[in-house]
Structures are given as C-alpha cells and as structure tokens.
Design a protein around this motif. Structure first.
Motif, PDB file in Angstrom:
ATOM      1  N   VAL A  45     -18.641  -8.349  10.783  1.00  0.00           N
ATOM      2  CA  VAL A  45     -17.310  -8.329  10.169  1.00  0.00           C
ATOM      3  C   VAL A  45     -16.261  -7.820  11.150  1.00  0.00           C
ATOM      4  CG1 VAL A  45     -15.909  -7.348   8.309  1.00  0.00           C
ATOM      5  CG2 VAL A  45     -18.298  -7.943   7.877  1.00  0.00           C
ATOM      6  N   LEU A  46     -15.154  -8.562  11.220  1.00  0.00           N
ATOM      7  CA  LEU A  46     -13.962  -8.117  11.937  1.00  0.00           C
ATOM      8  C   LEU A  46     -12.918  -7.811  10.879  1.00  0.00           C
ATOM      9  CD1 LEU A  46     -12.358  -7.782  14.645  1.00  0.00           C
ATOM     10  CD2 LEU A  46     -11.583 -10.111  14.276  1.00  0.00           C
ATOM     11  N   GLU A  47     -12.543  -6.556  10.755  1.00  0.00           N
ATOM     12  CA  GLU A  47     -11.562  -6.145   9.753  1.00  0.00           C
ATOM     13  C   GLU A  47     -10.266  -5.791  10.473  1.00  0.00           C
ATOM     14  OE1 GLU A  47     -11.232  -3.110   5.958  1.00  0.00           O
ATOM     15  OE2 GLU A  47     -13.089  -3.248   7.072  1.00  0.00           O
ATOM     16  N   ILE A  48      -9.226  -6.576  10.209  1.00  0.00           N
ATOM     17  CA  ILE A  48      -7.916  -6.381  10.832  1.00  0.00           C
ATOM     18  C   ILE A  48      -7.020  -5.728   9.778  1.00  0.00           C
ATOM     19  CG2 ILE A  48      -5.979  -7.495  11.979  1.00  0.00           C
ATOM     20  CD1 ILE A  48      -8.035  -9.962  12.278  1.00  0.00           C
ATOM     21  N   ILE A  49      -6.598  -4.510  10.058  1.00  0.00           N
ATOM     22  CA  ILE A  49      -5.832  -3.754   9.073  1.00  0.00           C
ATOM     23  C   ILE A  49      -4.402  -3.574   9.563  1.00  0.00           C
ATOM     24  CG2 ILE A  49      -5.665  -1.607   7.767  1.00  0.00           C
ATOM     25  CD1 ILE A  49      -8.706  -1.283   8.237  1.00  0.00           C
ATOM     26  N   GLY A  50      -3.471  -4.147   8.819  1.00  0.00           N
ATOM     27  CA  GLY A  50      -2.052  -3.981   9.115  1.00  0.00           C
ATOM     28  C   GLY A  50      -1.502  -2.776   8.367  1.00  0.00           C
ATOM     29  N   THR A  51      -0.216  -2.776   8.132  1.00  0.00           N
ATOM     30  CA  THR A  51       0.405  -1.699   7.364  1.00  0.00           C
ATOM     31  C   THR A  51      -0.022  -1.815   5.914  1.00  0.00           C
ATOM     32  OG1 THR A  51       2.287  -1.722   8.865  1.00  0.00           O
ATOM     33  CG2 THR A  51       2.605  -0.650   6.729  1.00  0.00           C
ATOM     34  N   LEU A  52      -0.498  -0.705   5.352  1.00  0.00           N
ATOM     35  CA  LEU A  52      -1.026  -0.710   3.991  1.00  0.00           C
ATOM     36  C   LEU A  52      -0.084  -0.022   3.022  1.00  0.00           C
ATOM     37  CD1 LEU A  52      -4.720   0.305   4.741  1.00  0.00           C
ATOM     38  CD2 LEU A  52      -3.838  -1.998   4.292  1.00  0.00           C
ATOM     39  N   ASP A  53      -0.035  -0.541   1.797  1.00  0.00           N
ATOM     40  CA  ASP A  53       0.664   0.143   0.715  1.00  0.00           C
ATOM     41  C   ASP A  53      -0.264   1.209   0.147  1.00  0.00           C
ATOM     42  OD1 ASP A  53       2.772  -1.605   1.076  1.00  0.00           O
ATOM     43  OD2 ASP A  53       2.208  -2.905  -0.589  1.00  0.00           O
ATOM     44  N   THR A  54       0.265   2.050  -0.717  1.00  0.00           N
ATOM     45  CA  THR A  54      -0.542   3.073  -1.364  1.00  0.00           C
ATOM     46  C   THR A  54      -0.543   2.821  -2.864  1.00  0.00           C
ATOM     47  OG1 THR A  54       0.133   4.639   0.328  1.00  0.00           O
ATOM     48  CG2 THR A  54      -0.833   5.558  -1.651  1.00  0.00           C
ATOM     49  N   PRO A  55      -1.688   2.604  -3.458  1.00  0.00           N
ATOM     50  CA  PRO A  55      -3.002   2.389  -2.860  1.00  0.00           C
ATOM     51  C   PRO A  55      -3.109   0.953  -2.349  1.00  0.00           C
ATOM     52  CG  PRO A  55      -3.205   2.159  -5.230  1.00  0.00           C
ATOM     53  CD  PRO A  55      -1.763   2.524  -4.937  1.00  0.00           C
ATOM     54  N   PRO A  56      -3.971   0.712  -1.372  1.00  0.00           N
ATOM     55  CA  PRO A  56      -4.078  -0.642  -0.825  1.00  0.00           C
ATOM     56  C   PRO A  56      -4.792  -1.614  -1.768  1.00  0.00           C
ATOM     57  CG  PRO A  56      -5.584   0.850   0.292  1.00  0.00           C
ATOM     58  CD  PRO A  56      -4.765   1.684  -0.636  1.00  0.00           C
ATOM     59  N   ILE A  57      -5.684  -1.116  -2.610  1.00  0.00           N
ATOM     60  CA  ILE A  57      -6.325  -1.963  -3.614  1.00  0.00           C
ATOM     61  C   ILE A  57      -6.065  -1.337  -4.979  1.00  0.00           C
ATOM     62  CG2 ILE A  57      -8.118  -2.797  -2.041  1.00  0.00           C
ATOM     63  CD1 ILE A  57     -10.118  -0.971  -3.456  1.00  0.00           C
ATOM     64  N   PRO A  58      -6.112  -2.144  -6.043  1.00  0.00           N
ATOM     65  CA  PRO A  58      -5.858  -1.579  -7.370  1.00  0.00           C
ATOM     66  C   PRO A  58      -6.858  -0.469  -7.709  1.00  0.00           C
ATOM     67  CG  PRO A  58      -5.895  -3.982  -7.452  1.00  0.00           C
ATOM     68  CD  PRO A  58      -6.379  -3.576  -6.085  1.00  0.00           C
ATOM     69  N   TRP A  59      -6.374   0.576  -8.364  1.00  0.00           N
ATOM     70  CA  TRP A  59      -7.266   1.671  -8.759  1.00  0.00           C
ATOM     71  C   TRP A  59      -8.468   1.146  -9.523  1.00  0.00           C
ATOM     72  CZ3 TRP A  59      -6.679   5.844  -6.148  1.00  0.00           C
ATOM     73  CH2 TRP A  59      -5.411   6.278  -5.753  1.00  0.00           C
ATOM     74  N   SER A  60      -8.267   0.107 -10.306  1.00  0.00           N
ATOM     75  CA  SER A  60      -9.355  -0.448 -11.119  1.00  0.00           C
ATOM     76  C   SER A  60     -10.457  -1.071 -10.271  1.00  0.00           C
ATOM     77  CB  SER A  60      -8.811  -1.490 -12.095  1.00  0.00           C
ATOM     78  OG  SER A  60      -8.236  -2.573 -11.383  1.00  0.00           O
ATOM     79  N   ARG A  61     -10.219  -1.279  -8.979  1.00  0.00           N
ATOM     80  CA  ARG A  61     -11.208  -1.910  -8.108  1.00  0.00           C
ATOM     81  C   ARG A  61     -11.861  -0.948  -7.117  1.00  0.00           C
ATOM     82  NH1 ARG A  61     -10.248  -5.100 -11.667  1.00  0.00           N
ATOM     83  NH2 ARG A  61     -10.219  -7.344 -11.422  1.00  0.00           N
ATOM     84  N   PHE A  62     -11.458   0.322  -7.114  1.00  0.00           N
ATOM     85  CA  PHE A  62     -12.040   1.267  -6.160  1.00  0.00           C
ATOM     86  C   PHE A  62     -13.550   1.395  -6.348  1.00  0.00           C
ATOM     87  CE2 PHE A  62      -7.797   2.778  -5.048  1.00  0.00           C
ATOM     88  CZ  PHE A  62      -7.957   2.957  -3.694  1.00  0.00           C
ATOM     89  N   TRP A  63     -14.008   1.520  -7.587  1.00  0.00           N
ATOM     90  CA  TRP A  63     -15.449   1.646  -7.825  1.00  0.00           C
ATOM     91  C   TRP A  63     -16.173   0.375  -7.386  1.00  0.00           C
ATOM     92  CZ3 TRP A  63     -19.139   4.803  -7.779  1.00  0.00           C
ATOM     93  CH2 TRP A  63     -20.395   4.454  -8.280  1.00  0.00           C
ATOM     94  N   ASP A  64     -15.582  -0.798  -7.645  1.00  0.00           N
ATOM     95  CA  ASP A  64     -16.187  -2.065  -7.214  1.00  0.00           C
ATOM     96  C   ASP A  64     -16.317  -2.107  -5.695  1.00  0.00           C
ATOM     97  OD1 ASP A  64     -16.288  -2.974  -9.851  1.00  0.00           O
ATOM     98  OD2 ASP A  64     -14.301  -3.913  -9.703  1.00  0.00           O
TER      99      ASP A  64
END
Length: 122
Positions: A45-64
């Motif tokens: 995996v190549l993960e390219i991370i740009g500028t992120l918002d807070t939170p970057p993923i929905p709270w409902s998906r953190f456990w997933d």
C-alpha cells in the motif's frame, strides 16, 4: 476525499486521502480493498496523505477502520506512508514496531522514491 488506484499487474494499491472522507467513500474503499486482498492474498500500500480535516473520517466509521486494520494485519506486506505532516510520520514510526507490515514514511516530494521502494519490496 479518498481515491483508491490498483497498479495494473501488481499487488500495489495507491490510496490518496485529503480533506474529509464521507461514509460512502469510506465504505466503497474498504470494499475495494477487500476485493483486491481476495485477488492477491497480500497487498502493498502507498498511502498519500494531503491536508486533512478534523476528523478525517466520520466518527461512525472509526471502529470500522480499526476493525479492518486488525482483520487484515497479515494481508498487507509493505506500506509506504507519504505525508508532509510531521505528526503523521511520527505516529506511523511510533506504531511501526507493533505492526506486521514493513512500513516506511516519506515526504510528498519523495513520492517516486516511495513508489520504487514498494515496487522492489518482496
């Protein structure tokens, strides 16, 4: 935004993340990753991370996200994390000894070096 690109004729996947990721994008990418893992057995995996918002993923998906990571610890052989944010590189380097994949961090200017590292990884 999250985009997933499988490099043809390889088990390399590039994931480009910036801003915030919607629940629909997140679900789509996890499903795509599942399919690629089924196809290849293990992936790089190549993960390219740009500028992120807070939170970057929905709270409902953190456990997933956490569950997917633990379920597939053995399915990722190498990970190149490309980001200019120092805190991301420090976080990844902190977690590296705890994770099975070989992980390296790179700055955005080093993206081609990261790609070459993944291509040569065995």
């Amino acid at each position: 935004m999250i985009e997933l690109t499988q490099i043809p004729n390889t088990n390399i996947v590039e994931m480009d993340i910036a801003g915030s990721v919607s629940a629909e994008e997140f679900d789509r990418v996890l499903a795509e990753l599942e399919q690629i893992i089924k196809q290849h057995g293990s992936i790089r995996v190549l993960e390219i991370i740009g500028t992120l918002d807070t939170p970057p993923i929905p709270w409902s998906r953190f456990w997933d996200d956490i569950r997917f990571g633990f379920e597939h610890l053995g399915d990722i052989s190498h990970a190149a994390v490309v980001a200019d944010q120092g805190w991301i590189r420090r976080y990844v380097n902190f977690l590296d000894p705890l994770l099975k994949p070989e992980i390296k961090t790179f700055k955005l200017a080093e993206i081609e070096v990261a790609r070459e590292w993944l291509k040569s990884a065995v």
